[in-house]
Write a protein that holds these residues in place. Sequence first.
Motif, PDB file in Angstrom:
ATOM      1  N   ILE A 232       0.284  -0.925  -0.052  1.00 52.27           N
ATOM      2  CA  ILE A 232       0.080  -0.032  -0.033  1.00 52.27           C
ATOM      3  C   ILE A 232       0.836   1.393   0.166  1.00 52.27           C
ATOM      4  CG2 ILE A 232      -1.415   1.458   1.002  1.00 52.27           C
ATOM      5  CD1 ILE A 232      -3.145  -1.601   2.461  1.00 52.27           C
ATOM      6  N   GLY A 233       1.671   1.345   1.353  1.00 51.18           N
ATOM      7  CA  GLY A 233       3.970   2.750   0.921  1.00 51.18           C
ATOM      8  C   GLY A 233       3.485   1.967  -0.451  1.00 51.18           C
TER       9      GLY A 233
ATOM     10  N   ILE B  10       1.053   4.488  -3.370  1.00 50.07           N
ATOM     11  CA  ILE B  10       0.750   5.420  -2.762  1.00 50.07           C
ATOM     12  C   ILE B  10       1.676   6.010  -3.055  1.00 50.07           C
ATOM     13  CG2 ILE B  10       0.562   7.435  -0.952  1.00 50.07           C
ATOM     14  CD1 ILE B  10      -1.450   5.952  -1.246  1.00 50.07           C
ATOM     15  N   GLN B  11       3.422   5.615  -2.583  1.00 46.88           N
ATOM     16  CA  GLN B  11       4.912   6.365  -3.617  1.00 46.88           C
ATOM     17  C   GLN B  11       4.647   6.658  -5.120  1.00 46.88           C
ATOM     18  OE1 GLN B  11       7.558   3.728  -1.429  1.00 46.88           O
ATOM     19  NE2 GLN B  11       8.159   5.392  -0.158  1.00 46.88           N
TER      20      GLN B  11
ATOM     21  N   LEU C 214       1.443   6.923  -6.740  1.00 50.62           N
ATOM     22  CA  LEU C 214       0.641   7.771  -7.081  1.00 50.62           C
ATOM     23  C   LEU C 214       1.926   9.688  -7.024  1.00 50.62           C
ATOM     24  CD1 LEU C 214      -2.668   6.606  -5.233  1.00 50.62           C
ATOM     25  CD2 LEU C 214      -2.034   6.539  -7.782  1.00 50.62           C
ATOM     26  N   ALA C 215       2.669   9.450  -5.635  1.00 54.41           N
ATOM     27  CA  ALA C 215       2.915  11.081  -5.413  1.00 54.41           C
ATOM     28  C   ALA C 215       4.121  10.972  -6.677  1.00 54.41           C
ATOM     29  CB  ALA C 215       3.684  10.862  -4.242  1.00 54.41           C
TER      30      ALA C 215
ATOM     31  N   ILE D 241       3.672   7.073   3.708  1.00 57.36           N
ATOM     32  CA  ILE D 241       1.723   6.920   3.413  1.00 57.36           C
ATOM     33  C   ILE D 241       1.814   8.964   3.861  1.00 57.36           C
ATOM     34  CG2 ILE D 241      -0.106   6.509   3.616  1.00 57.36           C
ATOM     35  CD1 ILE D 241       0.640   4.032   4.015  1.00 57.36           C
TER      36      ILE D 241
ATOM     37  N   ASN E 156       3.943  11.445   1.554  1.00 60.37           N
ATOM     38  CA  ASN E 156       3.231  11.062   0.172  1.00 60.37           C
ATOM     39  C   ASN E 156       2.317  11.453  -0.198  1.00 60.37           C
ATOM     40  OD1 ASN E 156       5.703   9.216  -1.992  1.00 60.37           O
ATOM     41  ND2 ASN E 156       5.369   8.405  -0.429  1.00 60.37           N
ATOM     42  N   VAL E 157       0.819  11.639   0.954  1.00 66.29           N
ATOM     43  CA  VAL E 157      -0.104  12.371   0.988  1.00 66.29           C
ATOM     44  C   VAL E 157       0.209  13.944   0.655  1.00 66.29           C
ATOM     45  CG1 VAL E 157      -2.658  12.702   1.785  1.00 66.29           C
ATOM     46  CG2 VAL E 157      -1.538  10.645   1.448  1.00 66.29           C
TER      47      VAL E 157
END
Length: 220
Positions: free
Chosen positions: A14-15, A18-19, A21-22, A201, A204-205
């Motif tokens: 999951i982490g 998210i990376q 997506l960033a 997470i 990166n959010v």
Amino acid sequence: MEISREFLLTFLNIGTFIQFLAAVFSSIYYRKYNRSKLKFFSFLLWYTFLNELFGIFFIDYISRYNAIIYNLYHVINFVLLFIIYKSFIKQKKYKFCVSLFIVIYLVTFLVNAFYENYLTEFQTVPHIVASALILICITFYFAELLKSIKVLHTNRNLMFWISIGLLIFFVGNIPFRIARNYYGDKTDISILFVINIILTIVMNVCFIIGFIWSKKKQLY
């Protein structure tokens, strides 16, 4: 508190997503900041994501040790972060300090090579030193931001969101790194790995919010 390997792997995936997506958002909104040194930040995000994938591939198919992959990554990551902050900091004394920080980190990294095998061991002292120095750079940036008119529009400032993300991550990562290297063989620290992934997470959010919410006309 012991956490199952399956849960850790799932949470780690999951982490990593998210990376990813960033990194994607950094490319989508690249036009907003491509005139500043933040253009290197998009490279860093993609490098971080690809390094995670290569680290997994390396340990599965090449060697049981992938420390060298992450040690090289951290050198590039920290040096580029120092360069980015130096470009945004205005006061000469702060700029000089950041230049000094780069030298301190690289010297620490080289000297530490006599005590740790970077092929099989993750850098310890250099990572902690560099993390602390990055926090000082963030402090320099915030100190100048508070004295400028840009403070009125911080929520639309990409560098502000990047700094918030890095601040949250490194404040939590330093204790994690200490515990991992000095107490990992004495007690179960799996919960700390979960906390570190959560920090990744959240960081990166913050980056993603910055890419979406920041203004194009502001030169950060």
